[in-house]
Design a protein around this motif. Structure first.
Motif, mmCIF file in Angstrom:
data_model
loop_
_atom_site.group_PDB
_atom_site.id
_atom_site.type_symbol
_atom_site.label_atom_id
_atom_site.label_comp_id
_atom_site.label_asym_id
_atom_site.label_seq_id
_atom_site.Cartn_x
_atom_site.Cartn_y
_atom_site.Cartn_z
ATOM 1 N N THR A 261 0.851 -1.178 0.000
ATOM 2 C CA THR A 261 0.000 0.000 0.000
ATOM 3 C C THR A 261 0.887 1.228 0.000
ATOM 4 O OG1 THR A 261 -1.973 1.009 0.964
ATOM 5 C CG2 THR A 261 -0.259 0.286 2.511
ATOM 6 N N ASN A 262 0.279 2.383 -0.180
ATOM 7 C CA ASN A 262 1.067 3.611 -0.205
ATOM 8 C C ASN A 262 0.266 4.779 0.338
ATOM 9 O OD1 ASN A 262 -0.395 3.531 -2.973
ATOM 10 N ND2 ASN A 262 0.271 5.647 -2.760
ATOM 11 N N TYR B 103 -6.153 1.392 8.893
ATOM 12 C CA TYR B 103 -5.959 1.069 7.475
ATOM 13 C C TYR B 103 -4.788 0.097 7.296
ATOM 14 C CZ TYR B 103 -4.458 1.864 2.629
ATOM 15 O OH TYR B 103 -4.060 1.701 1.341
ATOM 16 N N ALA C 145 -4.855 -3.722 5.999
ATOM 17 C CA ALA C 145 -4.058 -4.119 4.833
ATOM 18 C C ALA C 145 -3.179 -5.316 5.188
ATOM 19 C CB ALA C 145 -3.207 -2.949 4.349
ATOM 20 N N TYR D 67 -2.557 -5.396 -3.767
ATOM 21 C CA TYR D 67 -2.307 -3.963 -3.673
ATOM 22 C C TYR D 67 -3.532 -3.346 -3.022
ATOM 23 C CZ TYR D 67 -0.998 0.785 -5.162
ATOM 24 O OH TYR D 67 -0.652 2.121 -5.211
ATOM 25 N N VAL D 68 -3.331 -2.626 -1.927
ATOM 26 C CA VAL D 68 -4.439 -2.127 -1.127
ATOM 27 C C VAL D 68 -4.539 -0.605 -1.219
ATOM 28 C CG1 VAL D 68 -5.371 -1.943 1.222
ATOM 29 C CG2 VAL D 68 -4.275 -4.057 0.478
ATOM 30 N N LYS D 69 -5.779 -0.155 -1.389
ATOM 31 C CA LYS D 69 -6.105 1.270 -1.373
ATOM 32 C C LYS D 69 -7.256 1.460 -0.389
ATOM 33 C CE LYS D 69 -4.553 3.878 -4.104
ATOM 34 N NZ LYS D 69 -3.335 4.698 -4.037
#
Length: 190
Positions: free
Chosen positions: A28-29, A42, A46, A113-115
């Motif tokens: 994630t970012n 969050y 994730a 990939y987590v948002k």
């Protein structure tokens, strides 16, 4: 070197460090400027999706390109990386200069990939979430969204119009808006 400082890697060593992590690997970012409950929740959600979590942090230059305000970031990228690396849910941290971490996606090659849920409609301020989704598909990863309580550092510190001084009234309104009063605040901090 502290245990958590070892979790911070530069781009040159990122692919090798990520390859050594357990799978499924989650990436994630974000900016993570003023770390708050929403961020921690969050990241915990994730991490729960896989066996290891890599967090890519926007560099100071990248944050300015995102237009978060003239006083942003408040905390330098290196400090934000150190704070994130100290979290139990985070296995690896890297800093990226781009508005979106496409090179990081290609180097890490996560399984997931987590948002955050605010991106679930594949729309964002940069207009580049669609490109992120394309790269995720190209590398064979899965795009997932968390559904935590959404907090905003930008809103918390006064929006893109500049840094406002925290005061008792602003903190009171924030606590009230998010149900963080009395027993619920004690429970949230316990």
């Amino acid at each position: 070197m502290s245990l958590f400082a070892r979790k911070i890697v530069d781009r040159e060593h990122l692919a090798q460090a990520a390859a050594a992590l357990a799978r499924p690997l989650v990436l994630t970012n974000g900016v993570f400027d003023i770390l708050h409950r929403g961020h921690v929740t969050y990241l915990d959600q994730a991490r729960a999706l896989g066996a290891a979590l890599v967090v890519a942090v926007n560099s100071d230059r990248s944050v300015r390109q995102l237009g978060k305000g003239p006083d942003r970031p408040i905390n330098p990228d290196v400090d934000r990386a150190w704070i994130l690396a100290a979290l139990q849910s985070v296995d690896l941290v890297t800093i990226f200069d781009e508005q979106v971490p496409l090179p990081v996606l290609e180097l890490v090659r996560p399984d997931i990939y987590v948002k955050g849920q605010e991106f679930e409609k594949l729309e964002d301020k940069t207009g580049k979430i669609q490109r992120e989704a394309e790269v995720v598909r190209e590398i064979g990863a899965e795009l997932r969204f968390t559904h935590e309580i959404v907090f905003s550092s930008t809103a918390l510190i006064g929006g893109a119009g500049g840094l406002e001084v925290f005061n008792d009234e602003k903190v009171r309104r924030f606590r009230q808006q998010h149900g963080l009063t009395g027993p619920s605040l004690h429970h949230a901090l316990a």
